[in-house]
Design a protein around this motif. Structure first.
Motif: not given
Length: 878
Positions: A575, A625, A628, A630, A666, A668, A680
Motif C-alpha cells: 500500500l 486503504r 476501506e 480492501l 484495490g 495496488s 487491509t
C-alpha cells in the motif's frame, strides 16, 4: 563482425538446434546463500543440476552476466594489468539437462567456431581431462575419440584436474571438461613457438574461449565422487574473448565491447589510450592504459549490479560493489588526474551500447548514474581526508619508515588505498613497512574467515525423489514427513540442522519477508524451527536439534502470531508503494525491503528528501486503504506477461518464472510470493517512523503497523505525562514549554554577557603571566571558562601582539578541553602548527582534535590530565 552480431549468431545457432533461449538472470543473487553474485553461466540452473526442479526445456542457451570478484573465483587484482581478465563478463552458454552429452556438445562447438564464426582450424587447440587415479576418475577417452574425428591429435592436449575438471564448489555436481583455446598470435610468432606449449600458461594471445563441462559426478562432503542419476552438459564461452578473436584484435579492450567506453574516457580526461598493437610504449603511457582499462571494466560491473538492485554499501555484496567502484576512482585519481566525479558519465555510453539486449541498464540509467556520481563524490572527499591524515602520520613518524599498522588503519578505517599510500610516501622520501601492513591485513582476513567458517555435511535422504510443496498460502499447519536432513556447523551460529519436508506451511525468507518460525511436533516430542530459508529450490527448516525418530510423522505448525505481524507489515509495504507512486510520481520504484514482525523497511528511488507534508500524505493514503477494508485478491500461476499487461508491478533485479503470483488490494497490484493479510483492516493502522537517504537517488522509509503502532502511541502518551509532571501539571503544556524556552533564551543572553566580562577581567590578569622563551611569548594556563569563552579569550590575547604561543585548558561540566592559539608569524617562521600541538597534548586528557595551523582545539575525558598537558606545552617552544 560487431559484438552484437557475435551474440546474436551464437543464440540463433543454438535456437536452430532445439534450444530454448532464456534471458540472463540478475548479476546479483538474492536466493542462493552460497553465492553473492552470479559468477558463471550455470549458477541460475543449479537447482536443475541438483534435481530439485524441472527445467522448462531440456535444452537451453543464453548469455549470462557474470561477476568474479570474491571467493574462489576472484579476478579483481588482475583486471587492468592484462588484456583478457574482467570483473563483469558475459558467458555464452548452451545446456543439456539429461538430454544430449559429449558428442553433440563437442560437434556443435566445433561447427559454430569453424563454420559459422569461421575461425581457422589451425588457430584452435582443445584439451581433454587426463584422469585422476587418486579419485578413481578415468581419462576421458570418449571426449578424446570425438575430438580425433575433428582435429589433428597433436592439437589435443591432456589437462589435469586444475584445468580440466570443473566443480560447482566443495560439494555438488562436477565432471571433466574439454576446453577450446584460440591462438591469435602473428604468423611470425607462431613459427617461432608452438601454440600448444602456450595453452594454459597465461599467454595473452593464446587464451581459452570455450569450456564444455560434462557433469557426471556429485562431490560428497568427504571428497568422494558418486555418479549422477542423469548426465548434463554445461558450457561457457567468454563473450569478450570471442569478440577479440573474431575482430582480429590481440586485446579484449581493442574490441567494440570496450572501445566506445575508452573513447569517452579519452574525451573526458584528454588522455589517449594506446591499443595493444602499439609496441614500446613508455612507462607513463602504460600506467595510463592500465588505469583506463580498470575504469571501463569496473563501470560495467558496478552499473549492472546497481541496475539489478545492489547498491554500494559497507557490508556483503554492497561492499564488494563499492570496492570495485573505489578501485576505479583511485586509478582515475592517481593516473588520469581526475579530481572530480567522471565515471558516472560512462553509464550513458553503456546503456546505448548494451541496452537493447539488457534492457535493465537502459531503464535504470538515471538511477545508476546518480548512485555512481554520489559514490564518486563521497570517495573523492575520503581521498582528500586521507591525504590530510597521511600528512599527520608522516609528521608523527620518527625515521624514514612509516608503520604498516598506521597504513592499515588508513586503509581499513578510512578506505584509503594502500598503493596510493605507498606512492605518496615514496614521493616524500619515506618507505612503507609493507610487511607490517600485510601482517595486519592477514590478521583481519583470519578474523573474518574464522567468523564465516562453515562446514556442511552431505544430505541424508530419507525419502528419495520427493518434490517438496509449499502449502503456506492456505494453511499454517500441516501433517508432514521429513525427506532429508543435514548438519551445518558455523563459527557464527554453531551447530544447526537443516530439515526438508515433503510439504510445508513455513514461508522461506524471500521478497524482503523473513522466514517463518514455529514447531515440528509428534506425539512424543517437539522441535523448535528457528528460521526458514530457500536454497536451490529446497525449503530449509533450521533447528538446533533433530527429532529422535526422523522417520516419524510430524505436524509442522507456524508461529501464527509472528507470521500475522509480518503479513500486516508486508501488505502495508504494498500500500505504501502505491502511495509513494501516487504522491511523488511513477518514477518511484522499490529498491529493497525488509518485512519482519516488528517493523517494515522500504527503499525506493526518489531524488529528494520527502517533506513533512508528503510523509503525512503517504500515511493518510495508506490508512485510508486500511479503513476501506480492501479484501486480498490473490491470483496464482498466471503467465508473467499477462500479469504485467494487467498492471502488476514487477521489480527489477528479481528473477520471475513463466508463471507468477499477483497480489491485489484495490488499485495496488504487485507480483509477490510473500504472506499477506486477507483484508487491509487487519493492519489496523500505519505509522512512518523515519525517512532518510540510503544512496544517491535512493530513500528509505521505516514504518510500523498494528501492535507496534499501539506500543508507539502508548510510549508517546507516557512521555507526555512525564513532561506534564516535570512542568508541575500545567493546564496548557504547549504554553508552558514556550514560556520555558523564552526564559532560557533570556538566561543564555545574561550568561553570555557575564562570560564576556569574565574574559575581559582574565585578559588583564593573564597578560602579566605571559613569559618570553626564545623570543616567543608563551602562556599555558587553565581558566574557569566554557570552551566558547576560552576561544574568545585566545583571540583577545592574540590580537595584542605577535609571537604568541598560547594553550588554554578548561574543564566546563567536567569535560576537559584544550585550546591552542599560535600567531601566524610563528606558524610561518617556526613551523609551529596548532593542530599538531592539540593532537599531541590531547593524549594526556584521553582525547584528540584538530583545526587550523594557527588555532585548534582538542576535547577529552580525563580532567586529571590537564596539568600534565599544560606542563608538556612548553616543550614546543623550547
Amino acid at each position: 563482425m560487431t559484438s552484437q552480431d557475435v551474440r546474436k549468431q551464437f543464440l540463433d545457432f543454438f535456437a536452430s538446434n532445439g534450444h530454448l533461449i532464456v534471458p540472463s538472470a540478475p548479476i546479483v543473487l538474492k536466493d542462493d546463500p552460497t553465492l553473492m553474485f552470479n559468477n558463471s553461466g550455470m549458477a541460475q540452473f543449479k537447482e536443475y543440476f541438483l534435481g530439485n526442479a524441472t527445467p522448462k526445456s531440456n535444452r537451453i542457451a543464453d548469455t549470462q552476466k557474470c561477476l568474479r570478484v570474491s571467493g574462489k573465483h576472484n579476478d579483481l587484482e588482475d583486471v587492468g594489468f592484462d588484456t583478457y581478465h574482467h570483473t563483469m563478463f558475459e558467458m555464452l552458454g548452451n545446456w543439456s539437462f539429461g538430454d544430449y552429452f559429449k558428442k553433440e556438445a563437442i560437434n556443435w562447438a566445433w561447427q559454430l567456431l569453424t563454420e559459422v564464426y569461421k575461425i581457422p582450424k589451425e588457430n584452435l587447440y582443445v584439451s581433454v581431462f587426463e584422469g585422476n587415479p587418486d579419485e578413481n576418475v578415468p581419462f576421458d577417452q570418449e571426449a578424446w575419440d570425438i575430438w580425433k574425428e575433428l582435429i589433428d591429435e597433436d592439437r589435443i592436449i591432456l589437462g589435469n584436474k586444475k584445468d580440466n575438471f570443473w566443480e560447482m564448489g566443495d560439494q555438488g555436481p562436477c565432471g571433466p571438461c574439454s576446453e577450446i583455446h584460440v591462438d591469435i598470435r602473428s604468423a611470425e610468432e607462431k613459427a617461432l613457438v608452438s601454440g600448444k606449449s602456450l595453452v594454459n600458461n597465461d599467454h595473452p594471445q593464446v587464451v581459452e574461449i570455450w569450456n564444455n563441462v560434462f557433469m557426471e559426478f556429485n562431490r560428497k562432503a568427504d571428497g568422494s565422487l558418486e555418479k549422477l542419476p542423469a548426465q548434463h552438459v554445461d558450457t561457457g564461452m567468454g563473450f569478450e574473448r570471442l569478440c577479440m578473436a573474431l575482430q582480429g584484435k590481440t586485446s579484449n579492450y581493442d574490441t567494440d565491447v570496450f572501445t566506445p567506453l575508452i573513447e569517452k574516457v579519452e574525451q573526458i580526461t584528454g588522455l589517449k589510450y594506446t591499443s595493444n598493437e602499439v609496441l614500446n610504449i613508455s612507462e607513463e603511457q602504460n600506467k595510463t592504459n592500465i588505469a583506463i582499462r580498470v575504469v571501463v571494466d569496473h563501470v560495467r560491473a558496478v552499473a549492472f549490479a546497481i541496475a539489478d538492485g545492489q547498491l554500494p554499501s559497507n557490508t556483503g555484496a554492497g561492499y564488494v560493489i563499492r570496492r570495485i567502484l573505489r578501485r576505479a576512482i583511485r586509478y582515475g585519481f592517481t593516473f588520469l588526474n581526475t579530481k572530480e566525479p567522471f565515471i558516472n558519465q560512462l553509464v550513458a555510453v553503456l546503456a546505448n551500447q548494451m541496452g537493447e539486449f539488457f534492457p535493465e541498464i537502459k531503464s535504470q540509467q538515471q538511477l545508476v548514474t546518480n548512485v555512481i556520481r554520489e559514490e564518486e563524490a563521497s570517495f573523492l572527499r575520503t581521498l582528500d581526508q586521507g591525504l590530510q591524515l597521511l600528512e599527520n602520520v608522516v609528521a608523527d613518524t620518527k625515521g624514514a619508515t612509516v608503520s604498516g599498522a598506521k597504513a592499515f588503519e588508513l586503509y581499513d578505517t578510512f578506505g584509503f588505498p594502500i598503493d596510493l599510500t605507498a606512492l605518496i610516501l615514496r614521493e616524500k622520501g619515506f618507505e612503507l613497512d609493507e610487511a607490517g601492513f600485510n601482517a595486519a591485513m592477514q590478521e583481519q582476513k583470519n578474523r573474518s574467515r574464522a567468523a564465516s567458517e562453515v562446514s556442511t555435511e552431505d544430505w541424508s535422504v530419507l525419502i528419495p525423489g520427493n518434490v517438496e510443496t509449499f502449502v503456506g498460502y492456505d494453511q499454517s499447519e500441516s501433517d508432514v514427513k521429513i525427506t532429508r536432513i543435514r548438519k551445518v556447523d558455523s563459527k557464527k551460529d554453531g551447530i544447526l540442522y537443516q530439515i526438508v519436508l515433503d510439504n510445508t506451511p513455513f514461508y522461506p525468507e524471500g521478497g524482503g519477508q523473513v522466514g517463518d518460525k514455529g514447531t515440528l511436533f509428534s506425539a512424543n516430542e517437539t522441535i523448535e524451527i528457528i528460521d526458514t530459508k530457500k536454497e536451490n529450490n529446497l525449503i530449509l527448516h533450521f533447528a538446533k536439534k533433530l527429532p529422535e525418530n526422523v522417520n516419524a510423522g510430524f505436524t509442522a505448525k507456524v508461529n501464527q502470531d509472528l507470521r500475522s505481524l509480518s503479513s500486516r507489515n508486508h501488505s502495508a509495504t504494498h500500500l505504501m508503494h502505491q502511495a509513494l507512486r501516487s504522491i511523488l510520481g511513477t518514477h518511484v520504484e522499490q529498491k529493497g525491503s525488509l518485512v519482519n514482525p516488528n517493523y517494515l523497511r522500504f527503499d525506493f528511488s526518489h531524488f529528494a528528501k520527502m517533506t513533512e507534508s508528503e510523509l503525512q500524505q503517504v500515511e493518510d493514503f495508506v490508512n485510508t486503504r486500511i479503513q476501506e477494508q480492501l479484501p486480498l485478491i490473490e491470483r496464482r500461476n498466471i503467465p508473467f506477461a499477462q500479469a504485467v499487461q494487467e498492471g502488476a508491478m514487477a521489480l527489477f533485479g528479481e528473477k520471475y518464472g513463466d508463471e507468477v503470483r499477483a497480489i491485489k488490494f484495490g488499485e495496488s497490484m504487485e507480483l509477490c510470493g510473500g504472506i499477506h493479510v486477507k483484508n487491509t483492516a487487519e493492519i489496523w493502522h500505519f505509522k512512518i517512523v523515519s525517512e532518510g537517504a540510503v544512496a544517491a537517488g535512493i530513500r528509505r522509509i521505516e514504518a510500523i503497523t498494528s501492535d507496534a503502532v499501539k506500543a508507539h502511541f502508548a510510549s508517546y502518551e507516557n512521555t507526555l505525562n512525564e513532561v506534564k509532571t516535570a512542568l508541575k501539571n500545567p493546564q496548557d503544556i504547549l504554553k508552558a514549554v514556550h514560556s520555558m524556552q523564552e526564559e532560557n533564551a533570556k538566561l543564555a543572553k545574561q550568561i553570555e554577557a557575564l562570560v564576556k566580562d569574565k574574559v575581559k577581567n582574565l585578559k588583564a590578569s593573564l597578560i602579566a603571566e605571559i613569559q618570553e622563551i626564545n623570543g616567543i611569548q608563551f602562556l599555558a594556563k587553565q581558566v574557569d571558562l566554557n570552551p566558547e569563552g576560552a576561544k574568545d579569550l585566545a583571540y583577545e590575547l592574540g590580537n595584542l601582539g605577535n609571537n604568541l604561543f598560547l594553550v588554554l585548558a578548561t574543564a566546563d561540566e567536567e569535560k576537559p578541553m584544550l585550546t591552542c592559539y599560535i600567531s601566524k608569524e610563528l606558524v610561518a617562521e617556526k613551523n609551529l602548527n596548532a593542530g599538531q600541538v592539540v593532537r599531541e597534548l590531547g593524549k594526556f586528557i584521553q582525547g584528540g582534535g584538530g583545526g587550523q595551523p594557527f588555532f585548534a582545539t582538542a576535547g577529552g575525558k580525563n580532567v586529571a590530565g590537564i596539568q600534565q598537558a599544560l606542563e608538556k606545552a612548553i616543550e614546543f617552544v623550547k
